[in-house]
Design an enzyme around this catalytic site. Structure first.
Site, PDB file in Angstrom:
ATOM      1  CB  ALA A 247      -0.952   0.002   1.190  1.00  0.00           C
ATOM      2  N   GLY A 250      -0.640   4.882   0.470  1.00  0.00           N
ATOM      3  CA  GLY A 250      -2.086   4.706   0.472  1.00  0.00           C
ATOM      4  C   GLY A 250      -2.871   5.338  -0.650  1.00  0.00           C
ATOM      5  N   GLY A 251      -2.225   5.763  -1.730  1.00  0.00           N
ATOM      6  CA  GLY A 251      -2.958   6.420  -2.814  1.00  0.00           C
ATOM      7  C   GLY A 251      -4.018   5.534  -3.439  1.00  0.00           C
ATOM      8  CE  LYS A 252      -1.341   2.095  -7.930  1.00  0.00           C
ATOM      9  NZ  LYS A 252      -0.233   2.932  -7.374  1.00  0.00           N
ATOM     10  NE  ARG A 275       6.133   4.736   1.281  1.00  0.00           N
ATOM     11  CZ  ARG A 275       6.079   4.446  -0.009  1.00  0.00           C
ATOM     12  NH1 ARG A 275       6.670   3.344  -0.453  1.00  0.00           N
ATOM     13  NH2 ARG A 275       5.443   5.220  -0.862  1.00  0.00           N
ATOM     14  CG  ASP A 317       1.514  -0.297  -7.027  1.00  0.00           C
ATOM     15  OD1 ASP A 317       2.214  -0.571  -8.020  1.00  0.00           O
ATOM     16  OD2 ASP A 317       1.364   0.860  -6.608  1.00  0.00           O
ATOM     17  CB  CYS A 370       5.341   2.563 -11.703  1.00  0.00           C
ATOM     18  SG  CYS A 370       6.508   2.388 -10.334  1.00  0.00           S
TER      19      CYS A 370
END
Length: 450
Positions: A247, A250-252, A275, A317, A370
């Site tokens: 995570a 925590g954006g997603k 984080r 991610d 990414c």
């Protein structure tokens, strides 16, 4: 601040970026946290100068090596070269800025004076530069990048070397896109809808977001359009049990919580507990209250085994090379090598192998990076399917039509391939890869709708 003081600060900032392990954006934030006396206009000038060096580093280093033989140039040398090659300064003007006054760069040494003089009249690009220098990518990635992009290598690398736009995600728990545009306009911020994400806005310029009521009140969050699409393709629905396995900040997680209308349960995990803990401020601002934050000791934390086959959606991610984020962190390309990639591929497989245990029959595992490198993307999905035969690939186009197309009322999936690969030149997003896999039910078949 005087022009000389800003130059010295930019040199110091470059030293911090290249001397540490944090990405440029985090290094910059830390640098200014310790120097709150520097005003906003000066900060922008300092950051712009530092980023100019970072975005042209291969070409600057090529000219420095060609001019005075330095194979490991200092940040001062890079700044001197940038002032001459990028800004067109004369040797005398450079010497005047490096005059050794208070807070200013110390006077030029003879070798530095010679460097400035020899670079006069030169252009940053030269026909003798190899493509990896001219297009600013690591030489060891030449073969992989050419295999990926072929004739599109140049436009893609140029796009990766440009400044990224500022994208916002509308928090649908508190607002809609139209209302968010009007709220931003009240603060004299121009925003337009993003072309692919139905909940995204692209902002003109670099407004001071932290001071805007729309940001402070949680109407919008900073998030690249590509990252928004990853969260939407997770297809987290109200009432589901969801894991965001890596995570980070925590954006997603925030985006999935909004898609779930705060109903159901999300577990935001990360091995970097700090984080995950820092995400609490963002969660509160966004009005999210269905998220549990959990630090993991490793990807094999006992918590995973205890919750095997318990979740409808598991988003991975994964940590990756970050090739797709070079627009934002151009320094990252020079601190990452072939050995690092080998280690990352092994880590990604360990994470996927462990996270797959959490997916219940009929549930989905969403793998994202990414990166633009097939070894981190399609090859990892193929490995997962081969080693976990109870998982099957669900084509991204199908998931898009079930999620993003429904929300936006017409946004077309930009690929017909099984996976989604976004790139800066083709889609004007960061480089992202997304694959959706579904776990078979007890009868050996995927469910109709997951």
């Amino acid at each position: 601040m005087t022009p000389g003081a800003r130059l010295q600060a930019a040199i110091e900032l470059l030293t911090e970026i290249h001397g540490g392990s944090a990405p440029a954006d985090r290094a910059i934030a830390a640098y200014f946290r310790g120097r709150r006396y520097i005003g906003g206009k000066d900060r922008r000038d300092i950051v712009d100068r530092a980023y100019a060096v970072l975005r042209h580093r291969a070409r600057l280093d090529w000219w420095i090596a060609r001019t005075d033989g330095s194979s490991s140039p200092s940040e001062r040398q890079r700044m001197i070269a940038a002032l001459v090659l990028l800004d067109g300064w004369s040797a005398d003007r450079v010497a005047g800025a490096f005059e050794g006054g208070q807070y200013r760069p110390r006077p030029l040494e003879r070798r530095e004076q010679e460097l400035a003089r020899k670079l006069l009249g030169r252009k940053i690009e030269d026909r003798e530069q190899p493509s990896w220098v001219r297009l600013e990518y690591p030489q060891w990635l030449e073969h992989q990048l050419r295999n990926v992009f072929a004739q599109n290598l140049e436009p893609e690398m140029l796009a990766l070397g440009a400044e990224a736009p500022l994208d916002l995600r509308v928090n649908t728990l508190k607002s809609c896109r139209e209302d968010a545009v009007m709220a931003l306009a009240e603060s004299r911020v121009e925003a337009v809808p993003t072309p692919l994400s139905p909940i995204g806005l692209r902002v003109h310029g670099r407004p001071p977001l932290a001071t805007l009521p729309s940001f402070r009140d949680g109407l919008v969050e900073v998030q690249d359009e590509g990252s928004q699409l990853v969260a939407l393709l997770a297809d987290a629905r109200p009432g589901m049990r969801v894991v965001d396995f890596c995570a980070g900040a925590g954006g997603k997680t925030l985006a999935m919580a909004a898609a779930m209308h705060n109903k159901g349960h999300i577990v935001a995990c990360d091995v970097l507990r700090g984080r995950v803990d820092r995400a609490a401020v963002r969660l509160k601002r966004a009005g999210v209250h269905n998220v549990e934050r959990r630090g993991l000791t490793s990807e094999r934390d006992p918590w995973v085994k205890r919750h095997a086959q318990s979740f409808d959606r598991v988003l991975v991610d994964a940590p990756c090379s970050g090739v797709g984020t070079w627009r934002r962190n151009p320094d990252a390309k020079w601190r990452f090598g072939a050995d690092d990639l080998t280690q990352l591929i092994e880590l990604q497989r360990n994470i996927l192998d462990s996270a797959a245990r959490l997916v219940k029959p009929g549930g989905r595992l969403v793998y994202a990076t990414c990166s633009l490198l097939p070894a981190e993307n399609a090859a990892q999905v193929e490995w997962l399917v081969a080693s976990h035969p109870d998982f099957a690939i669900r084509p991204v186009k199908t998931v898009w039509e079930e999620t993003i197309h429904v929300v936006s009322g017409g946004s077309t999936c930009p690929t017909t391939e099984p996976f989604l690969q976004l790139t800066p030149a083709a889609h004007r997003t960061d480089g992202f890869f997304v694959a959706v896999l579904e776990r078979h039910t007890a009868n050996g078949k995927p469910t109709a709708d997951g």
